[in-house]
Motif scaffolding. Structure first.
Motif, PDB file in Angstrom:
ATOM      1  N   LEU A   1      46.232 -93.366  37.077  1.00 58.88           N
ATOM      2  CA  LEU A   1      45.121 -93.570  38.231  1.00 58.88           C
ATOM      3  C   LEU A   1      43.921 -92.978  37.955  1.00 58.88           C
ATOM      4  CD1 LEU A   1      48.012 -92.719  41.119  1.00 58.88           C
ATOM      5  CD2 LEU A   1      46.886 -95.036  40.491  1.00 58.88           C
TER       6      LEU A   1
ATOM      7  N   THR B   1      51.652 -91.080  35.947  1.00 62.29           N
ATOM      8  CA  THR B   1      51.104 -91.617  37.070  1.00 62.29           C
ATOM      9  C   THR B   1      49.526 -91.135  37.306  1.00 62.29           C
ATOM     10  OG1 THR B   1      53.093 -92.079  37.934  1.00 62.29           O
ATOM     11  CG2 THR B   1      50.885 -92.162  39.614  1.00 62.29           C
ATOM     12  N   GLU B   2      49.324 -89.875  37.337  1.00 63.23           N
ATOM     13  CA  GLU B   2      48.190 -89.240  37.368  1.00 63.23           C
ATOM     14  C   GLU B   2      47.259 -89.583  36.455  1.00 63.23           C
ATOM     15  OE1 GLU B   2      48.772 -84.790  37.972  1.00 63.23           O
ATOM     16  OE2 GLU B   2      50.047 -85.148  39.637  1.00 63.23           O
TER      17      GLU B   2
ATOM     18  N   THR C   1      47.904-100.630  43.671  1.00 62.47           N
ATOM     19  CA  THR C   1      48.240-101.459  45.151  1.00 62.47           C
ATOM     20  C   THR C   1      49.578-101.426  45.205  1.00 62.47           C
ATOM     21  OG1 THR C   1      47.841-103.571  44.344  1.00 62.47           O
ATOM     22  CG2 THR C   1      45.938-102.791  45.285  1.00 62.47           C
ATOM     23  N   THR C   2      50.372-101.416  44.259  1.00 61.31           N
ATOM     24  CA  THR C   2      51.994-101.724  44.199  1.00 61.31           C
ATOM     25  C   THR C   2      52.424-100.445  43.575  1.00 61.31           C
ATOM     26  OG1 THR C   2      51.202-103.793  43.967  1.00 61.31           O
ATOM     27  CG2 THR C   2      53.722-103.202  43.570  1.00 61.31           C
ATOM     28  N   PRO C   3      53.132 -99.665  44.795  1.00 65.05           N
ATOM     29  CA  PRO C   3      53.830 -98.380  44.320  1.00 65.05           C
ATOM     30  C   PRO C   3      54.854 -98.408  43.583  1.00 65.05           C
ATOM     31  CG  PRO C   3      53.303 -98.419  46.759  1.00 65.05           C
ATOM     32  CD  PRO C   3      53.043 -99.684  46.295  1.00 65.05           C
ATOM     33  N   GLY C   4      55.848 -99.669  43.857  1.00 66.58           N
ATOM     34  CA  GLY C   4      57.018 -99.933  43.191  1.00 66.58           C
ATOM     35  C   GLY C   4      56.554-100.439  41.487  1.00 66.58           C
ATOM     36  N   TYR C   5      55.519-101.181  41.496  1.00 73.15           N
ATOM     37  CA  TYR C   5      55.142-101.185  40.076  1.00 73.15           C
ATOM     38  C   TYR C   5      54.865-100.165  39.458  1.00 73.15           C
ATOM     39  CZ  TYR C   5      52.204-103.628  36.509  1.00 73.15           C
ATOM     40  OH  TYR C   5      51.738-103.550  35.368  1.00 73.15           O
ATOM     41  N   ARG C   6      53.827 -99.256  40.033  1.00 78.72           N
ATOM     42  CA  ARG C   6      53.378 -98.133  39.351  1.00 78.72           C
ATOM     43  C   ARG C   6      54.505 -97.261  38.934  1.00 78.72           C
ATOM     44  NH1 ARG C   6      50.093 -96.833  43.054  1.00 78.72           N
ATOM     45  NH2 ARG C   6      51.313 -95.404  44.392  1.00 78.72           N
ATOM     46  N   ALA C   7      55.511 -97.055  39.977  1.00 73.84           N
ATOM     47  CA  ALA C   7      56.891 -96.223  39.530  1.00 73.84           C
ATOM     48  C   ALA C   7      57.479 -96.751  38.180  1.00 73.84           C
ATOM     49  CB  ALA C   7      57.619 -96.187  40.752  1.00 73.84           C
TER      50      ALA C   7
END
Length: 571
Positions: A570, A566-567, A554-560
């Motif tokens: 997820l 990433t793939e 849900t949080t792109p900044g956290y994921r980055a």
């Protein structure tokens, strides 16, 4: 001499000279003995020319062998006794200096411990190092004045009195000589204090910069800033060198005058005595005694100049010690009790709320933001943070320190055995060995103990420099876990570990701290995946919260920030 465990006393903080006088009073008996030995030694040095003159006038000149033998024997006895006095004077004054040295070290270390976390905000590392390495030695050396210094004054007066029996003119010149020397050397000593004080200040700044360079050299090299910092250090070093030249110039004049002026002064005395002998106003024996008195006068005059020099430097260094001792820790205004039940920690400035009994992670775009939050929650920085319904700064600090532990990944490790490094407090002495083994197991540090030649009894360098960075980090974590605090706030506890060890530590930490409040600052997905709650901070504020997988989705900044692939994460 002061014992390692003896109370050093309460130092006089009203000034540098007052502090030196306090050091004298703390060992008054020994200082009095040093003054007595120094005085008798100096007086007997002055008696030697007198005995020699009597041997010449009463024995050698009239041919009286009995008188010559008697006075020569007295001369030998006095010389032998004075040699013994010289040994005792040196031993006593060495103990005086060592006591002053150790006593000053104890009060400085005690003050550093008293200041605690506020030390770094009030005094630079360079200043503390300069006090411990240089100022303490100079302060102790200045106490020489209580032995040879007092002896020099008494010896000088005794020689002046003895010279009265030879010639009033010569005695008058001797009595007036020292005040004249003081008038000539005094202004230089005042100038020396100013130059020395500025030199010590610059030295402290440069020492602090050396420490910063040593700790951040690898980072500087990676950022390409090594040359820039090196140039700045070179400029500071050059300024310190120039100030050192100024101190050296004044010192050289003081020492030159300390040798030259007494020699000139004594040459005048000798010339006057020779004229009186040539005119028949004094005998040959008296002339010899004057020569002897002149030779002996070199000692007290040189000691007086040297003592003035040492005391001048000692006062400067004592002022720095006193200034450090005057620092006060952050005021503890808390009077309330801590919550009796496990309660939440809340930091209004960031919005961070730590629920009791859970493993919580703080993830920040800038690691310093997470560290700042931890400092506020641990009450190492002023804030409006609360524990339950009570502000942290309203709670007695002793209760906070006994129940909340901030474990810094760069916390100091003191030299000693590995066991003493992990169990630094006497409070741990009663804990069973099983507790130590459990802490080492949780921190995945058992292999460290097994690899050392003597296990937990292996001597370790300061900061555990004989271990790798990852090993040091695991030792720090084991030490924190051994305290078993109610609330553990750990700053980057696994940042220097490889992936396999990091995963092991994360799994074991969760199990060991189950049911207890634990906060970790990290961006490692291996640790985050094992936490109950993750708080994502952006610009020092909570941007999102949830589980690690929820925030990844849900949080792109956290994921980055935290996802290494990433793939894969997820998927």
């Amino acid at each position: 001499m002061i014992d390692a465990y003896e109370d050093p006393g309460t130092p006089d903080q009203r000034g540098g000279a007052r502090y030196l006088w306090w050091l004298v009073r703390r060992q008054a008996g020994r200082c009095a003995a040093g003054a007595m030995f120094g005085t008798v030694w100096m007086v007997l040095l002055a008696a030697t020319p007198y005995l020699m003159s009597r041997a010449i006038d009463d024995g050698l000149e009239p041919g009286n062998m009995r008188a010559l033998t008697l006075w020569s024997g007295a001369l030998f006895v006095v010389g032998a006794f004075n040699a013994w006095l010289s040994i005792m004077r040196h031993r006593t004054m060495t103990r005086v200096r060592m006591d002053a040295n150790f006593r000053t070290v104890k009060v400085v270390v005690g003050q550093a411990v008293r200041l605690g976390a506020s030390l770094r905000r009030q005094a630079g590392a360079g200043e503390v190092v300069t006090i411990g390495v240089g100022d303490v030695q100079t302060v102790s050396q200045s106490l020489t004045v209580v032995g040879p210094g007092i002896g020099a004054v008494v010896g000088y007066l005794v020689i002046a009195v003895l010279l009265v029996s030879v010639s009033g003119v010569v005695a008058l010149v001797v009595l007036l000589g020292i005040p004249v020397l003081a008038l000539l050397v005094g202004p230089l000593l005042g100038r020396l204090q100013g130059s020395e004080a500025e030199y010590r200040e610059r030295q402290g700044v440069l020492t602090a910069r050396i420490g910063d360079l040593a700790g951040g050299l690898r980072v500087l090299a990676g950022l390409g800033g090594k040359q820039l910092v090196a140039d700045a250090f070179r400029q500071d070093s050059g300024r310190l060198r120039e100030q050192g030249y100024r101190v050296g110039a004044v010192t050289s004049w003081v020492q030159a005058l300390g040798v030259g002026l007494p020699s000139l002064f004594l040459a005048v005395v000798t010339w006057l005595a020779a004229r009186l002998a040539a005119q028949g106003d004094i005998t040959v024996g008296q002339l010899v005694s004057v020569y002897g008195y002149v030779a002996v006068l070199v000692w007290p005059v040189a000691f007086l100049v040297e003592c003035g020099y040492q005391v001048s430097r000692g006062v400067v260094c004592a002022r720095r010690v006193v200034r450090f001792l005057r620092l006060e820790p952050a005021a503890d205004t808390g009077t309330l009790d801590a919550p009796s039940e496990p309660s939440a920690l809340y930091d209004p400035e960031s919005g961070v709320r730590v629920l009791p009994g859970r493993l919580t992670a703080l993830v920040a775009e800038h690691p310093a933001d997470a560290t700042t939050v931890v400092d506020r929650l641990g009450r190492y920085a002023p804030s409006c943070a609360t524990w339950g319904d009570t502000r942290l700064d309203d709670i007695a600090l002793s209760q906070i320190r006994s129940r909340i532990l901030v474990a810094d990944h760069e916390a100091d490790l003191f030299a000693g055995t590995l066991q003493a490094m992990i169990r630094p407090s006497p409070a741990f002495a009663g804990q069973p060995e099983a507790a130590t083994r459990k802490a080492l197991h949780t921190a995945a540090a058992e292999d460290i103990v097994q690899a050392l030649p003597h296990g937990l009894d292996t001597p370790m360098d300061a900061q555990a420099r004989n271990l790798s960075g990852g090993q040091r980090q695991r030792v720090r974590l084991a030490r924190a876990l051994l305290t078993d605090p109610e609330i553990l706030l750990a700053v980057e506890p696994t940042s220097a570990l490889d992936a396999h060890t990091e995963a092991t530590v994360a799994t074991r930490l969760r199990k060991a701290r189950e049911g207890r409040t634990t906060v970790v600052t990290t961006t490692s997905p291996l640790v985050l995946d094992r936490t109950d709650t993750v708080l994502y901070l952006k610009d020092g504020k909570v941007e999102a919260s949830g589980s690690h997988h929820e925030l990844l989705a849900t949080t792109p900044g956290y994921r980055a920030l935290v996802a290494r692939d990433t793939e894969e994460v997820l998927g």
